[in-house]
Design an enzyme around this catalytic site. Sequence first.
Site, PDB file in Angstrom:
ATOM      1  N   GLU A   9       0.669  -1.122  -0.060  1.00  0.00           N
ATOM      2  CA  GLU A   9       0.112   0.101  -0.183  1.00  0.00           C
ATOM      3  C   GLU A   9       0.646   1.101   0.008  1.00  0.00           C
ATOM      4  OE1 GLU A   9      -3.206   0.071   2.856  1.00  0.00           O
ATOM      5  OE2 GLU A   9      -3.018  -1.835   2.919  1.00  0.00           O
ATOM      6  N   ASP A  79      -2.072  -4.455   3.867  1.00  0.00           N
ATOM      7  CA  ASP A  79      -1.961  -4.824   5.299  1.00  0.00           C
ATOM      8  C   ASP A  79      -2.844  -6.084   5.820  1.00  0.00           C
ATOM      9  OD1 ASP A  79      -0.284  -2.681   5.843  1.00  0.00           O
ATOM     10  OD2 ASP A  79      -2.012  -1.245   6.335  1.00  0.00           O
ATOM     11  N   TYR A 305       2.439  -4.808  13.375  1.00  0.00           N
ATOM     12  CA  TYR A 305       1.136  -4.221  13.072  1.00  0.00           C
ATOM     13  C   TYR A 305       0.391  -3.333  14.228  1.00  0.00           C
ATOM     14  CZ  TYR A 305      -2.860  -3.520   9.879  1.00  0.00           C
ATOM     15  OH  TYR A 305      -3.611  -3.043   9.098  1.00  0.00           O
TER      16      TYR A 305
END
Length: 794
Positions: A9, A79, A305
């Site tokens: 991304e 993600d 994350y």
Amino acid sequence: MPGTLILVESPNKAKKLQEYLGSGYRVRASRGHICDLPEKDYGIDFERWEERYEQRLPALVKELRQLVPQFDRVLLASDPDREGEAIAWHLARELRLPVEAPIRIEFREVTKAAVAKAVAAPRPIDRRRVDAQRSRRVIDRIVGWDVSQSICWPAGARSAGRVQTPALHILCEREREILAFQAATYWTVGVSYLEGLEAFVPADRTEEPEAPEAAEGEKQEGEGRPQKRGAKRFASKEEADAVVEAARPHPHVVQDVARRRTPRRPEPPYTTSTLQQDASRKLRLSAKQTADLAQQLFEAGYITYHRTDSTRLSDEAVAMARAYIAEHHPHVLPAAPPRAKVKAGAQDAHEAIRPTRLDDDAAPPPAAAELYRMIKARFLAAQSKPALIERTTVTIQAGPVTFAAEGAVLVEEGFLVFWRPYARQEDTVIPAVTAGQTLGVEQYDVAEKQTTPPPRYDTGGLIRKLETSGIGRPSTFAAIVETLLRREYVQEIAAGRGKKVLQPTELGMRTDELLTASMAPLVSERYTADMEAALDRMESGDGLERRPFLASWYGDFRSALQAALPRAAEYREAHGLRRAPRGGAGGAGRDGAGGGARGEETKIRCDRCGEAEYRKLERREGKGSFLACPACGMTRNVRARVKPGACAKCGSALIERKGKKKGAKPFFGCVRYGAAERPCDYIEGGPAEGRAGGRYQKEATEKPCPKCGKGKLALLKRGVDGAEGGADAVEGFYACERDGCRFTLPLGARRRREPCPRCGGLVLERRRKDGGAFWACAKYPDCRYAADLAPAPA
């Protein structure tokens, strides 16, 4: 060129991955969502429950399509959450990749080992996760558009949403409690001793003691934190003075010195919610700032994350922390690693937020350095021994009166060796005294105090409340707060000691009242929490399919919305609300002082109604400003010229306007153009002046309005140049004459023979902004049936 193309991304993440993977791999960024629902219409087929997506970055899609055939394989590394899975799905569709093939990889930390492991084990795109995200997007679009257009906009409010509305309701309910609060005066009794001891008359165990002020949601750090007993509240000064007089003749003798050691345990590693709470209170960062900085740290490979609701740590992470503690502070290393309990309802899809490594030479981006240090400290503290606090309570007797003094000192620092920079001061040292010792009284203190209302939520407190209520998910907490601030439903105000709390604005309070009165289920915490639970079930494959779920939900939602419309109209009428002027001056009432008193005040009286003074507002595009009347909705340019009483048709003022087309010359138009009462379309100096039929001419008809069924249609038409043979052509439209009904229909628009399959109304030909035609129900927005245009008899 053989090799592997990997799509992520973010450009920052792409750069990092390229460093790890080297030759044989090419890493490119999709820059987030390459597709989304259209901005100007639903983009939803309500019959088949399929979406129509538009490319956000067509040039990038074209470039990637040309790049794909040059590689042996393509891997999608967006993600590791629902949104990321949907991004991968859109990429696969737009780049014509096989969705069922193993093209999806995910990693929860941007490290060389984690990336290599992910590349070696690709999987197909998870359709259940994609279905859950698609359903969320569709539901949010329908709720936001339908409730905003049908209930909010007619009352001058900005918008409503499945998640923002209950969040606003939480803040407004607290504000109503504060406004309704009646302060009560009380007195406390204290005494100072020559030995340096401060004591007070303690509350009975059954009484409510005075408590320190704190922002809502601000919790004590760590388990086992000693809690003070609190001073007794006396209802009158006379009662408090009587206690002092009762104690004064007697010696003050120490009856007991009680010492008790209690452990204070560390908090578990960060989740998204707890990180945003601590960053708000300890680092004074907004929720959006925290989310952006955490994203930077993740993409640069410094933390795992950052969108997670789990406090779980992997075995590798625990071993890394224990090795670091053993090397640097072995005295706080516990015999066995602590294990945090998994919170009920947590998805637990990812680890807690933690550093990916514990090198002392780590150099995160400067803007994110302090946030990184706090994440690291929390991670190490969570794997350390508890701190040990010694709490001392001294009981003093003075005849019939009992006094108490309390203190706490840190005996063993434990996890505070890492967490002390972010912890509150613990020590309250009590001078050494012994049982039976007589103390010398320095002075008595009878203090007058008042009860305080419940505290407002700060950003961290609101996020904590949202999490415990099941409203939103880790990826949405920051966006919820930012939306409320951007809509001007909420403002941040100073609360002392550098803190800020969230206070609903007048517009926010009025919007919440409107939605509570008309559509109460939407503002409840349970509505969105149940929706989140249903989406979780869909993702887990728990027997919930996307299309049947959406169809069932939509039927219930439409019924609830239809029932809400008359209640909303009744509320608007009772409170004098009207649609905000174009440009967003807010929902002014009859006196012009409604919830939309935004912008800069001016001394310029409105040219149309003369009842109020304009407010100066900034344009949405950020290019200059304009004036808007809060009473009638009239808008004009700041420097527009005005000709008082110059309208040849109605005698009102003419104001300078500018055409919308590029290069259009300015002209003068009547200030009553578009007015709710006595509208006038007179133009002077424009392209229509001096040309027969240049202005619309109105003709009454007996045709009933197909939308409201109560008004009659009027035909507005004018002549235009350009017909073949030099003759003028006629253009125009039908418009309902009934107040409040905005139905219009261009001349020549076709009518479909078959009625609307949903409501039985007329189905008419409509056109999009790009000129494309489609069928739509005449009762829009009450009925949102639409279908592709197919040949049909007129």
